[in-house]
Design a protein around this motif. Structure first.
Motif, PDB file in Angstrom:
ATOM      1  N   THR A 196      -9.220 -10.033  -9.122  1.00 27.68           N
ATOM      2  CA  THR A 196      -8.438  -9.464 -10.312  1.00 27.68           C
ATOM      3  C   THR A 196      -7.704  -8.176  -9.812  1.00 27.68           C
ATOM      4  O   THR A 196      -6.065  -8.067 -10.102  1.00 27.68           O
ATOM      5  CB  THR A 196      -8.916  -8.996 -11.871  1.00 27.68           C
ATOM      6  OG1 THR A 196      -9.710 -10.015 -12.179  1.00 27.68           O
ATOM      7  CG2 THR A 196      -8.140  -8.422 -12.877  1.00 27.68           C
ATOM      8  N   ARG A 197      -8.380  -7.264  -9.033  1.00 27.10           N
ATOM      9  CA  ARG A 197      -7.720  -6.282  -8.661  1.00 27.10           C
ATOM     10  C   ARG A 197      -6.652  -6.326  -7.434  1.00 27.10           C
ATOM     11  O   ARG A 197      -5.529  -5.861  -7.548  1.00 27.10           O
ATOM     12  CB  ARG A 197      -8.734  -5.106  -8.190  1.00 27.10           C
ATOM     13  CG  ARG A 197      -8.135  -3.739  -7.467  1.00 27.10           C
ATOM     14  CD  ARG A 197      -9.491  -2.928  -7.084  1.00 27.10           C
ATOM     15  NE  ARG A 197     -10.421  -2.654  -7.873  1.00 27.10           N
ATOM     16  CZ  ARG A 197     -11.589  -2.386  -7.665  1.00 27.10           C
ATOM     17  NH1 ARG A 197     -12.051  -2.218  -6.517  1.00 27.10           N
ATOM     18  NH2 ARG A 197     -12.435  -2.082  -8.641  1.00 27.10           N
ATOM     19  N   LYS A 198      -7.080  -7.400  -6.672  1.00 26.22           N
ATOM     20  CA  LYS A 198      -6.149  -7.861  -5.716  1.00 26.22           C
ATOM     21  C   LYS A 198      -4.771  -8.268  -6.149  1.00 26.22           C
ATOM     22  O   LYS A 198      -3.646  -8.116  -5.627  1.00 26.22           O
ATOM     23  CB  LYS A 198      -6.880  -8.643  -4.724  1.00 26.22           C
ATOM     24  CG  LYS A 198      -7.761  -8.067  -3.767  1.00 26.22           C
ATOM     25  CD  LYS A 198      -8.364  -9.115  -2.899  1.00 26.22           C
ATOM     26  CE  LYS A 198      -9.422  -8.595  -1.797  1.00 26.22           C
ATOM     27  NZ  LYS A 198     -10.203  -9.554  -1.010  1.00 26.22           N
ATOM     28  N   LEU A 199      -4.910  -9.019  -7.220  1.00 27.52           N
ATOM     29  CA  LEU A 199      -3.891  -9.807  -7.938  1.00 27.52           C
ATOM     30  C   LEU A 199      -2.914  -8.759  -8.566  1.00 27.52           C
ATOM     31  O   LEU A 199      -1.736  -8.908  -8.295  1.00 27.52           O
ATOM     32  CB  LEU A 199      -4.455 -10.633  -9.020  1.00 27.52           C
ATOM     33  CG  LEU A 199      -3.188 -11.650  -9.712  1.00 27.52           C
ATOM     34  CD1 LEU A 199      -2.541 -12.387  -8.605  1.00 27.52           C
ATOM     35  CD2 LEU A 199      -3.909 -12.240 -10.790  1.00 27.52           C
ATOM     36  N   LEU A 200      -3.645  -7.583  -9.156  1.00 28.87           N
ATOM     37  CA  LEU A 200      -2.638  -6.673  -9.908  1.00 28.87           C
ATOM     38  C   LEU A 200      -1.953  -5.823  -8.846  1.00 28.87           C
ATOM     39  O   LEU A 200      -0.756  -5.717  -8.789  1.00 28.87           O
ATOM     40  CB  LEU A 200      -3.488  -5.626 -10.759  1.00 28.87           C
ATOM     41  CG  LEU A 200      -4.134  -6.280 -12.017  1.00 28.87           C
ATOM     42  CD1 LEU A 200      -4.929  -5.417 -12.675  1.00 28.87           C
ATOM     43  CD2 LEU A 200      -2.891  -6.731 -13.102  1.00 28.87           C
ATOM     44  N   ILE A 201      -2.570  -5.532  -7.624  1.00 31.29           N
ATOM     45  CA  ILE A 201      -2.064  -4.821  -6.386  1.00 31.29           C
ATOM     46  C   ILE A 201      -0.881  -5.592  -6.003  1.00 31.29           C
ATOM     47  O   ILE A 201       0.362  -5.288  -5.809  1.00 31.29           O
ATOM     48  CB  ILE A 201      -3.142  -4.575  -5.245  1.00 31.29           C
ATOM     49  CG1 ILE A 201      -3.974  -3.372  -5.878  1.00 31.29           C
ATOM     50  CG2 ILE A 201      -2.102  -3.974  -4.028  1.00 31.29           C
ATOM     51  CD1 ILE A 201      -5.202  -3.195  -5.116  1.00 31.29           C
ATOM     52  N   PHE A 202      -1.006  -6.895  -5.726  1.00 31.44           N
ATOM     53  CA  PHE A 202       0.030  -7.812  -5.200  1.00 31.44           C
ATOM     54  C   PHE A 202       1.158  -7.933  -6.054  1.00 31.44           C
ATOM     55  O   PHE A 202       2.172  -7.900  -5.706  1.00 31.44           O
ATOM     56  CB  PHE A 202      -0.809  -9.363  -4.932  1.00 31.44           C
ATOM     57  CG  PHE A 202       0.455 -10.366  -4.430  1.00 31.44           C
ATOM     58  CD1 PHE A 202       0.624 -10.442  -3.210  1.00 31.44           C
ATOM     59  CD2 PHE A 202       0.824 -11.281  -5.320  1.00 31.44           C
ATOM     60  CE1 PHE A 202       1.735 -11.237  -2.631  1.00 31.44           C
ATOM     61  CE2 PHE A 202       1.584 -12.196  -4.919  1.00 31.44           C
ATOM     62  CZ  PHE A 202       2.020 -12.307  -3.492  1.00 31.44           C
ATOM     63  N   MET A 203       0.951  -8.002  -7.292  1.00 35.71           N
ATOM     64  CA  MET A 203       2.112  -8.075  -8.510  1.00 35.71           C
ATOM     65  C   MET A 203       2.836  -7.012  -8.365  1.00 35.71           C
ATOM     66  O   MET A 203       4.254  -6.928  -8.542  1.00 35.71           O
ATOM     67  CB  MET A 203       1.466  -8.571  -9.607  1.00 35.71           C
ATOM     68  CG  MET A 203       0.975 -10.029  -9.974  1.00 35.71           C
ATOM     69  SD  MET A 203       0.305 -10.359 -11.279  1.00 35.71           S
ATOM     70  CE  MET A 203       1.705  -9.866 -12.561  1.00 35.71           C
ATOM     71  N   ALA A 204       2.039  -5.575  -8.341  1.00 37.20           N
ATOM     72  CA  ALA A 204       2.822  -4.467  -8.351  1.00 37.20           C
ATOM     73  C   ALA A 204       3.762  -4.415  -7.170  1.00 37.20           C
ATOM     74  O   ALA A 204       4.894  -3.824  -7.273  1.00 37.20           O
ATOM     75  CB  ALA A 204       2.006  -3.332  -8.522  1.00 37.20           C
ATOM     76  N   LEU A 205       3.258  -4.680  -5.901  1.00 35.85           N
ATOM     77  CA  LEU A 205       4.029  -4.777  -4.649  1.00 35.85           C
ATOM     78  C   LEU A 205       5.283  -5.872  -4.740  1.00 35.85           C
ATOM     79  O   LEU A 205       6.372  -5.355  -4.183  1.00 35.85           O
ATOM     80  CB  LEU A 205       3.209  -5.219  -3.621  1.00 35.85           C
ATOM     81  CG  LEU A 205       2.025  -3.921  -3.044  1.00 35.85           C
ATOM     82  CD1 LEU A 205       1.218  -4.599  -1.799  1.00 35.85           C
ATOM     83  CD2 LEU A 205       2.890  -2.978  -2.557  1.00 35.85           C
ATOM     84  N   LEU A 206       4.899  -6.694  -5.285  1.00 32.44           N
ATOM     85  CA  LEU A 206       6.196  -7.729  -5.565  1.00 32.44           C
ATOM     86  C   LEU A 206       7.015  -7.207  -6.254  1.00 32.44           C
ATOM     87  O   LEU A 206       8.189  -7.355  -5.908  1.00 32.44           O
ATOM     88  CB  LEU A 206       5.706  -8.947  -6.021  1.00 32.44           C
ATOM     89  CG  LEU A 206       6.447 -10.279  -6.244  1.00 32.44           C
ATOM     90  CD1 LEU A 206       7.231 -10.589  -4.728  1.00 32.44           C
ATOM     91  CD2 LEU A 206       5.916 -11.604  -7.100  1.00 32.44           C
ATOM     92  N   VAL A 207       6.630  -6.451  -7.536  1.00 36.80           N
ATOM     93  CA  VAL A 207       7.532  -5.845  -8.359  1.00 36.80           C
ATOM     94  C   VAL A 207       8.570  -4.935  -7.707  1.00 36.80           C
ATOM     95  O   VAL A 207       9.529  -4.810  -7.719  1.00 36.80           O
ATOM     96  CB  VAL A 207       7.037  -5.306  -9.573  1.00 36.80           C
ATOM     97  CG1 VAL A 207       7.918  -4.388 -10.598  1.00 36.80           C
ATOM     98  CG2 VAL A 207       6.741  -6.516 -10.614  1.00 36.80           C
ATOM     99  N   ILE A 208       7.907  -3.915  -7.057  1.00 34.80           N
ATOM    100  CA  ILE A 208       8.709  -2.830  -6.135  1.00 34.80           C
ATOM    101  C   ILE A 208       9.511  -3.400  -5.371  1.00 34.80           C
ATOM    102  O   ILE A 208      10.512  -3.110  -5.012  1.00 34.80           O
ATOM    103  CB  ILE A 208       7.632  -2.000  -5.559  1.00 34.80           C
ATOM    104  CG1 ILE A 208       6.660  -1.232  -6.714  1.00 34.80           C
ATOM    105  CG2 ILE A 208       8.063  -1.300  -4.646  1.00 34.80           C
ATOM    106  CD1 ILE A 208       5.466  -0.365  -6.133  1.00 34.80           C
TER     107      ILE A 208
END
Length: 91
Positions: A72-84
């Motif tokens: 879950t943590r890795k998924l959230l970080i990946f999504m945040a980087l994708l949005v940025i």
């Protein structure tokens, strides 16, 4: 799936059959096992109920979660980087 009114140009293969022949069969041993099963002491209803409850409770116990590729943590970080990254590209 072909329509039923069209002719079948390619015949479908026949189903394979599985036949197994036992290599050794001892009818006397089979008879003795059935007699043992017939005359062995029966368990009480309370014991059968307790065993059934134990089996049911074991089946409902949580098993360890399988670890997937992304936690879950890795998924959230990946999504945040994708949005940025998307915001930076669309600027």
């Amino acid at each position: 799936m072909a329509a039923s009114f069209l002719p079948n140009f390619f015949p479908t293969p026949k189903r394979r059959q599985f036949n197994i022949n036992p290599r050794y069969y001892d009818p006397e041993k089979e008879r003795l096992e059935q007699l043992k099963k017939k005359y062995e002491p029966k368990t009480s209803e309370e014991q059968q109920l307790a065993e059934a409850k134990a089996r049911i409770s074991e089946s409902f116990q949580r098993s360890p979660r399988p670890k997937g590729l992304l936690s879950t943590r890795k998924l959230l970080i990946f999504m945040a980087l994708l949005v940025i990254l998307l915001l930076w590209i669309l600027r």
